[in-house]
Design a protein around this motif. Structure first.
Motif: not given
Length: 275
Positions: A182-192
Motif C-alpha cells: 500500500a502506497i501514498s505519495c507526495t511531491g511533484t504531482g505531474e511527475v508522479f
C-alpha cells in the motif's frame, strides 16, 4: 453556523492552498488492497472531508473518480458535510498565493510555505518549510493481511483551476494491493503521474521480485529524480515492512504497531526500513 476548523498545518482540508483564482480545489483517493476497489474525488471546493467522499465513491457507486460539482452533488446525496468554500482559507495560505502570483509560478506546498512562515516565526521550524511536504497520506495493514492506502491534498499554490495532481489518480499517487504493498505519495504531482509511481513500485515487487524498500527507493531516488520530480512516499507491504523514501531534505512521517509506542521522524536518519 460554520463548523470548527481542524488544524491548518498541512495542505489538505482547512489550510489547503489557493488556486490562481483564489479558490480551493481539493483532491483525495482511497484504495482497498483486498478487492482492488478504489474511490476518488478531485477539484471539490465544498466537501469538508474529501477522503470520506472518496470512500463513498468506492463503496456507494460504480465509479472510481468523480470531479468538481458532480462529486459534490454525490457527496451531498450521501449525507456528507458540505461547507462554504471560504472554510478552507487561512491568512498564511493567502500570503503564499500573493507571492506566487507575483512570480507567476505554481508552487508545491513546501516551496511556498517557506515564504510565509520563516518571516513570522523567530524559532526555526523542525524542517525548513522549503522542503516540507504538505499532502496527507496513510497506509495500513490489518491483522487479516489486508492493505489500504489513502491520500488527501489541496494541490499546488497558484495552480490553474481544474488542475489535478497525482493524489486522486489510482496508480500514480495512491495504490494498494494485498499481493504487494500500500502506497501514498507526495511531491511533484505531474511527475508522479508520468512515472505511475505507486503502481510501478508494486509492479517491481510482483514481476521483478524486488523487496518493498528496494523498489520504493529505486523509483523515488532514480526514476522520479531523473524526471526532475521531488517528493517521497510512505509504504507498507503484505509482511508489514515499511519504507519511507524521499529525495527532499525531509518528510514528516510516523508509524504505529499494535502493542508498540508510535514512532515519528522528519529527516533522512530514519528512512531505513523499520521492522
Amino acid at each position: 453556523m460554520n463548523p470548527k476548523p481542524s488544524s491548518p498545518s498541512f495542505n489538505a482540508g482547512y489550510g489547503a492552498v489557493f488556486t490562481h483564482e483564489g479558490t480551493h480545489e481539493l483532491d483525495a483517493a482511497i484504495m482497498d488492497g483486498a478487492t482492488l476497489r478504489a474511490g476518488a474525488v478531485a477539484c471539490v471546493s465544498r466537501v469538508r472531508r474529501p477522503l470520506r467522499a472518496a470512500r463513498a465513491v468506492m463503496e456507494r457507486s460504480e465509479h472510481v473518480l468523480l470531479v468538481a460539482a458532480g462529486a459534490e452533488a454525490f457527496a451531498q446525496a450521501c449525507g456528507l458535510e458540505l461547507v462554504d468554500p471560504a472554510f478552507f482559507s487561512t491568512d498564511a495560505r493567502r500570503t503564499q498565493l500573493q507571492h506566487a502570483l507575483s512570480t507567476d509560478k505554481s508552487m508545491m506546498d513546501h516551496d511556498g510555505a517557506a515564504l510565509v512562515f520563516r518571516a513570522s516565526n523567530t524559532l526555526a521550524a523542525p524542517l525548513l518549510e522549503s522542503s516540507k511536504l504538505g499532502t496527507v497520506g496513510a497506509v495500513a495493514l490489518d491483522r487479516h493481511g489486508n492493505l489500504a492506502a489513502a491520500t488527501s491534498t489541496g494541490g499546488m499554490t497558484n495552480k490553474r483551476c481544474g488542475r489535478v495532481g497525482d493524489s486522486p489518480l489510482i496508480g500514480a499517487g495512491t495504490y494498494a494491493d494485498n499481493r504487494t504493498a500500500a502506497i501514498s505519495c507526495t511531491g511533484t504531482g505531474e511527475v508522479f503521474i508520468r512515472g505511475v509511481v505507486a503502481y510501478d513500485i508494486c509492479a517491481r515487487m510482483a514481476y521483478g521480485g524486488q523487496t518493498l524498500d528496494v523498489a520504493a527507493h529505486e523509483v523515488v531516488m532514480k526514476t522520479l529524480a531523473a524526471l526532475g520530480g521531488r517528493g517521497g512516499l510512505i509504504a507498507v507491504d503484505a509482511q508489514g515492512h515499511l519504507s519511507f523514501p524521499f529525495n527532499t531534505e525531509g518528510m514528516y512521517r510516523g508509524h504505529a504497531r499494535l502493542g508498540e509506542a508510535p514512532q515519528t521522524a522528519i529527516f533522512a536518519e530514519g528512512r531505513a526500513r523499520i521492522k
